[in-house]
Design a protein around this motif. Structure first.
Motif, PDB file in Angstrom:
ATOM      1  N   PRO A  27       0.833  -1.202   0.000  1.00 60.39           N
ATOM      2  CA  PRO A  27       0.000   0.000   0.000  1.00 60.39           C
ATOM      3  C   PRO A  27       0.871   1.257   0.000  1.00 60.39           C
ATOM      4  O   PRO A  27       1.971   1.260   0.546  1.00 60.39           O
ATOM      5  N   MET A  93      -6.774   5.149   5.293  1.00 58.23           N
ATOM      6  CA  MET A  93      -6.846   5.808   3.996  1.00 58.23           C
ATOM      7  C   MET A  93      -6.159   5.017   2.887  1.00 58.23           C
ATOM      8  O   MET A  93      -6.724   4.795   1.834  1.00 58.23           O
ATOM      9  N   MET A  94      -4.955   4.579   3.084  1.00 54.97           N
ATOM     10  CA  MET A  94      -4.196   3.972   2.001  1.00 54.97           C
ATOM     11  C   MET A  94      -4.547   2.500   1.769  1.00 54.97           C
ATOM     12  O   MET A  94      -4.176   1.939   0.752  1.00 54.97           O
ATOM     13  N   GLU A  95      -5.252   1.881   2.697  1.00 56.20           N
ATOM     14  CA  GLU A  95      -5.623   0.475   2.511  1.00 56.20           C
ATOM     15  C   GLU A  95      -7.068   0.313   2.064  1.00 56.20           C
ATOM     16  O   GLU A  95      -7.349  -0.396   1.108  1.00 56.20           O
ATOM     17  N   GLY A  97      -9.232   3.144   1.643  1.00 54.45           N
ATOM     18  CA  GLY A  97      -9.636   4.293   0.857  1.00 54.45           C
ATOM     19  C   GLY A  97     -10.411   5.372   1.578  1.00 54.45           C
ATOM     20  O   GLY A  97     -10.872   6.315   0.957  1.00 54.45           O
ATOM     21  N   TYR A  98     -10.567   5.285   2.898  1.00 55.42           N
ATOM     22  CA  TYR A  98     -11.256   6.355   3.625  1.00 55.42           C
ATOM     23  C   TYR A  98     -10.767   6.431   5.057  1.00 55.42           C
ATOM     24  O   TYR A  98     -10.193   5.479   5.591  1.00 55.42           O
ATOM     25  N   PHE A 131     -11.797  10.638   1.807  1.00 58.11           N
ATOM     26  CA  PHE A 131     -11.863   9.442   0.979  1.00 58.11           C
ATOM     27  C   PHE A 131     -11.138   9.699  -0.334  1.00 58.11           C
ATOM     28  O   PHE A 131     -10.982  10.842  -0.773  1.00 58.11           O
ATOM     29  N   MET A 132     -10.677   8.615  -0.928  1.00 54.50           N
ATOM     30  CA  MET A 132      -9.951   8.686  -2.190  1.00 54.50           C
ATOM     31  C   MET A 132     -10.825   8.117  -3.301  1.00 54.50           C
ATOM     32  O   MET A 132     -10.973   6.911  -3.409  1.00 54.50           O
ATOM     33  N   ARG A 135      -7.938   5.720  -6.607  1.00 56.04           N
ATOM     34  CA  ARG A 135      -6.932   5.107  -5.732  1.00 56.04           C
ATOM     35  C   ARG A 135      -5.495   5.444  -6.128  1.00 56.04           C
ATOM     36  O   ARG A 135      -4.621   5.504  -5.291  1.00 56.04           O
ATOM     37  N   LYS A 136      -5.222   5.657  -7.406  1.00 56.96           N
ATOM     38  CA  LYS A 136      -3.856   5.915  -7.854  1.00 56.96           C
ATOM     39  C   LYS A 136      -3.523   7.407  -7.884  1.00 56.96           C
ATOM     40  O   LYS A 136      -2.377   7.780  -8.044  1.00 56.96           O
ATOM     41  N   LEU A 140      -7.358  13.586  -2.405  1.00 58.73           N
ATOM     42  CA  LEU A 140      -8.430  13.010  -1.595  1.00 58.73           C
ATOM     43  C   LEU A 140      -9.537  14.034  -1.491  1.00 58.73           C
ATOM     44  O   LEU A 140      -9.317  15.229  -1.672  1.00 58.73           O
TER      45      LEU A 140
END
Length: 181
Positions: A27, A93-95, A97-98, A131-132, A135-136, A140
């Motif tokens: 991640p 967040m990075m796993e 997405g929020y 939230f993202m 993802r890439k 946010l």
């Protein structure tokens, strides 16, 4: 016999190397700094008001951040500058997405009332979610609702036709923003 053993081992030697295993990317790391702005809808004096704000935030630890923010409500000409603290308690967040967070702030709000200028200390409490959507991407989105209490002086509106003055210590904001890292 030794020759047969060598031939068998040579024929199977590449078998385990030929198998492909799916590559799992680790991640992304949580960004330390984020900067951005938001569109705000404020509610005070029984009316809605639109505004905008800009902010910068530093993630101290994975669950804590400090930031500076400045905003304006256009209709009432309210200006505020705040020192924000956020405690992130839900999601990663990075796993996933929020991140959900509780927002606490100490601010100063500038406004004019009856042709006099005031700069009043303010305390704010809120709840929000980062939230993202992509993802890439290095951005946010943030949705947040907060309630601010003015200490001391009140915001007032005077209706000359009815000779009525409305006053309040509370300002409620809903904001939607985009932040880059």
């Amino acid at each position: 016999m030794l020759t047969v053993g060598l031939l068998l081992s040579a024929s199977f030697a590449g078998y385990f190397l030929d198998e492909t295993t799916p590559r799992v990317e680790p991640p992304r790391e949580l960004p330390s700094w984020i900067f951005g702005g938001s569109f705000d809808i404020g509610f005070y004096l029984n009316a809605l008001d639109v505004g905008a704000s800009a902010a910068g935030e530093y993630r101290l630890l994975p669950k804590h951040s400090l930031g500076l923010a400045a905003g304006v409500q256009f209709g009432g000409e309210l200006l505020d500058v705040a020192l924000d603290y956020r405690f992130f308690f839900g999601g990663t967040m990075m796993e996933v997405g929020y991140d959900d967070f509780i927002h606490l702030a100490v601010a100063g709000m500038y406004f004019e009332k009856f042709d006099e200028s005031y700069f009043v200390p303010t305390i704010s409490v809120g709840y929000g979610r980062d939230f993202m959507p992509l993802r890439k991407a290095d951005l946010l989105c943030r949705m947040e609702i907060k309630i601010s209490y003015l200490i001391g002086e009140t915001i007032a509106d005077f209706d000359e036709g009815k000779l009525i003055a409305r006053e309040t210590h509370m300002v409620t904001n809903f904001s939607v923003g985009v932040f880059l890292f």
